[in-house]
Design a protein around this motif. Sequence first.
Motif, PDB file in Angstrom:
ATOM      1  N   LYS A 161      -5.499  -6.666  65.283  1.00 38.00           N
ATOM      2  CA  LYS A 161      -4.235  -6.737  64.540  1.00 38.00           C
ATOM      3  C   LYS A 161      -4.053  -5.510  63.661  1.00 38.00           C
ATOM      4  CE  LYS A 161      -3.551 -11.745  63.942  1.00 38.00           C
ATOM      5  NZ  LYS A 161      -3.493 -12.808  62.907  1.00 38.00           N
ATOM      6  N   ASP A 162      -2.812  -5.084  63.515  1.00 33.50           N
ATOM      7  CA  ASP A 162      -2.479  -4.028  62.575  1.00 33.50           C
ATOM      8  C   ASP A 162      -2.599  -4.584  61.156  1.00 33.50           C
ATOM      9  OD1 ASP A 162      -1.620  -1.727  61.399  1.00 33.50           O
ATOM     10  OD2 ASP A 162       0.324  -1.653  62.408  1.00 33.50           O
ATOM     11  N   LEU A 163      -2.827  -3.702  60.196  1.00 34.43           N
ATOM     12  CA  LEU A 163      -2.973  -4.151  58.802  1.00 34.43           C
ATOM     13  C   LEU A 163      -1.737  -4.882  58.311  1.00 34.43           C
ATOM     14  CD1 LEU A 163      -4.699  -1.032  57.175  1.00 34.43           C
ATOM     15  CD2 LEU A 163      -5.764  -3.090  58.104  1.00 34.43           C
ATOM     16  N   LYS A 164      -0.567  -4.470  58.781  1.00 38.77           N
ATOM     17  CA  LYS A 164       0.686  -5.071  58.305  1.00 38.77           C
ATOM     18  C   LYS A 164       1.020  -6.384  59.005  1.00 38.77           C
ATOM     19  CE  LYS A 164       3.453  -2.115  61.404  1.00 38.77           C
ATOM     20  NZ  LYS A 164       3.659  -3.112  62.446  1.00 38.77           N
ATOM     21  N   ASP A 169     -10.766  -9.300  58.296  1.00 39.09           N
ATOM     22  CA  ASP A 169     -11.965  -8.684  58.847  1.00 39.09           C
ATOM     23  C   ASP A 169     -12.422  -9.367  60.140  1.00 39.09           C
ATOM     24  OD1 ASP A 169     -12.086  -6.717  56.974  1.00 39.09           O
ATOM     25  OD2 ASP A 169     -13.623  -7.675  55.724  1.00 39.09           O
ATOM     26  N   GLY A 170     -11.995 -10.598  60.345  1.00 41.52           N
ATOM     27  CA  GLY A 170     -12.327 -11.304  61.580  1.00 41.52           C
ATOM     28  C   GLY A 170     -11.649 -10.721  62.805  1.00 41.52           C
ATOM     29  N   ASP A 171     -10.706  -9.809  62.587  1.00 40.25           N
ATOM     30  CA  ASP A 171     -10.000  -9.172  63.708  1.00 40.25           C
ATOM     31  C   ASP A 171     -10.725  -7.950  64.249  1.00 40.25           C
ATOM     32  OD1 ASP A 171      -7.704 -10.899  63.830  1.00 40.25           O
ATOM     33  OD2 ASP A 171      -7.005  -9.989  61.959  1.00 40.25           O
ATOM     34  N   ARG A 172     -11.861  -7.570  63.657  1.00 37.99           N
ATOM     35  CA  ARG A 172     -12.612  -6.416  64.162  1.00 37.99           C
ATOM     36  C   ARG A 172     -13.327  -6.811  65.457  1.00 37.99           C
ATOM     37  NH1 ARG A 172     -15.632  -4.876  58.610  1.00 37.99           N
ATOM     38  NH2 ARG A 172     -15.982  -7.118  58.803  1.00 37.99           N
ATOM     39  N   SER A 200      -9.697   5.967  53.758  1.00 36.19           N
ATOM     40  CA  SER A 200      -9.160   4.602  53.829  1.00 36.19           C
ATOM     41  C   SER A 200     -10.105   3.587  53.202  1.00 36.19           C
ATOM     42  CB  SER A 200      -8.898   4.223  55.286  1.00 36.19           C
ATOM     43  OG  SER A 200      -7.966   5.103  55.863  1.00 36.19           O
ATOM     44  N   ASP A 201      -9.503   2.634  52.481  1.00 34.58           N
ATOM     45  CA  ASP A 201     -10.254   1.566  51.815  1.00 34.58           C
ATOM     46  C   ASP A 201      -9.389   0.311  51.863  1.00 34.58           C
ATOM     47  OD1 ASP A 201     -11.819  -0.052  50.229  1.00 34.58           O
ATOM     48  OD2 ASP A 201     -11.383   1.014  48.359  1.00 34.58           O
ATOM     49  N   ARG A 202      -9.426  -0.381  52.990  1.00 39.00           N
ATOM     50  CA  ARG A 202      -8.536  -1.521  53.233  1.00 39.00           C
ATOM     51  C   ARG A 202      -8.606  -2.584  52.145  1.00 39.00           C
ATOM     52  NH1 ARG A 202     -11.052  -1.251  58.363  1.00 39.00           N
ATOM     53  NH2 ARG A 202     -12.340  -2.993  57.640  1.00 39.00           N
ATOM     54  N   ASN A 203      -9.843  -2.915  51.737  1.00 39.18           N
ATOM     55  CA  ASN A 203     -10.011  -4.029  50.797  1.00 39.18           C
ATOM     56  C   ASN A 203     -10.137  -3.572  49.346  1.00 39.18           C
ATOM     57  OD1 ASN A 203     -12.508  -2.880  50.922  1.00 39.18           O
ATOM     58  ND2 ASN A 203     -13.600  -4.704  51.638  1.00 39.18           N
ATOM     59  N   HIS A 204      -9.901  -2.285  49.087  1.00 38.35           N
ATOM     60  CA  HIS A 204      -9.880  -1.735  47.720  1.00 38.35           C
ATOM     61  C   HIS A 204     -11.168  -2.042  46.940  1.00 38.35           C
ATOM     62  CE1 HIS A 204      -5.689  -1.042  48.633  1.00 38.35           C
ATOM     63  NE2 HIS A 204      -5.506  -2.320  48.854  1.00 38.35           N
ATOM     64  N   ASN A 205     -12.327  -1.921  47.635  1.00 34.69           N
ATOM     65  CA  ASN A 205     -13.612  -2.177  46.961  1.00 34.69           C
ATOM     66  C   ASN A 205     -14.329  -0.869  46.616  1.00 34.69           C
ATOM     67  OD1 ASN A 205     -14.387  -1.346  49.507  1.00 34.69           O
ATOM     68  ND2 ASN A 205     -15.978  -2.909  49.763  1.00 34.69           N
ATOM     69  N   TYR A 206     -13.588   0.250  46.726  1.00 30.94           N
ATOM     70  CA  TYR A 206     -14.102   1.574  46.395  1.00 30.94           C
ATOM     71  C   TYR A 206     -15.197   2.052  47.366  1.00 30.94           C
ATOM     72  CZ  TYR A 206     -11.508   0.555  42.167  1.00 30.94           C
ATOM     73  OH  TYR A 206     -10.503   0.222  41.288  1.00 30.94           O
ATOM     74  N   ILE A 207     -15.261   1.414  48.527  1.00 28.65           N
ATOM     75  CA  ILE A 207     -16.153   1.853  49.602  1.00 28.65           C
ATOM     76  C   ILE A 207     -15.285   2.121  50.822  1.00 28.65           C
ATOM     77  CG2 ILE A 207     -18.081   1.230  51.111  1.00 28.65           C
ATOM     78  CD1 ILE A 207     -19.018  -0.704  48.895  1.00 28.65           C
ATOM     79  N   ASP A 212     -18.023   0.357  55.167  1.00 28.99           N
ATOM     80  CA  ASP A 212     -17.880  -1.103  55.160  1.00 28.99           C
ATOM     81  C   ASP A 212     -18.034  -1.689  56.562  1.00 28.99           C
ATOM     82  OD1 ASP A 212     -17.653  -2.059  52.590  1.00 28.99           O
ATOM     83  OD2 ASP A 212     -15.467  -1.901  52.511  1.00 28.99           O
ATOM     84  N   ASP A 213     -17.335  -1.096  57.524  1.00 27.27           N
ATOM     85  CA  ASP A 213     -17.342  -1.643  58.880  1.00 27.27           C
ATOM     86  C   ASP A 213     -18.723  -1.531  59.522  1.00 27.27           C
ATOM     87  OD1 ASP A 213     -14.636  -2.215  58.655  1.00 27.27           O
ATOM     88  OD2 ASP A 213     -14.000  -0.336  59.565  1.00 27.27           O
TER      89      ASP A 213
END
Length: 260
Positions: A161-164, A169-172, A200-207, A212-213
Amino acid sequence: KIINIPYTLKSKFLKKNVELEVFMPGHLTDYGKLNLLLFNDGQNAGPMQWEEHLSQLYGKGKIEAVAIVGIKASDDRLQEYGVAGQPDYLGRGAQATDYTKFITKELVPFIDKTISFPINGKRVFAGCSLGGLSAFDIVWNNPGLFHAVGVFSGSFWWRKKDLKDGYSDGDRIAHQMVRDTSVKADLKFWLMTGTEDEKSDRNHNYIIDSIDDTIDLIKELVKKGYKRPEEVFYFEMVGGEDNVTSWSNVLPAFLISATG
């Protein structure tokens, strides 16, 4: 001395000719066994300094004999690399199944037949970025053919799925593939990321997402029973980027692991 041999392999699965470049040690009789390393994006052999690294490592006695097969990507790279049977949300990776068949049914038998010295050591597949995701997918689903996989800055963001469109995370796709596999195959994993792979930082956790992935994939592997660092090795390169310069800098460490 490194012997560099170009080949062209006609693929019925990909319906085209695939260019290869094979790097062999000059004096195989000096070695007890020969390992095999397939590498996606073989067109990067020069920029990643394969020949220079191999010469230095052989000279220092740090690696065992390895035949490295660089598989040169074509204009179809975004369709051939990915996860077989599971294109991403934009339909990329639609030919990944055919690419898998090319590797397993055409390339590996071709190499076994063409290289005069028997490949009696490890069989490893590696790649960078999207090529790393491709290598991971092929090794994961063909554990009888391979012993290990190496992934540099892997595209483990590959998602349904696209982010929008309500992404979670289950879509990876790669992570789900690992979860859905019931058997723990006898495999080893060498994974690296760079702290500057992306912004890029999808979940804004500064990583960044690349880290992350990859970390989340390692968690899935550990849940499957793989042990760190014996079976899952991870290196995070400070200042490393998603480019051939960074990958070249860590290539010697990978080659030592891949042949040891």
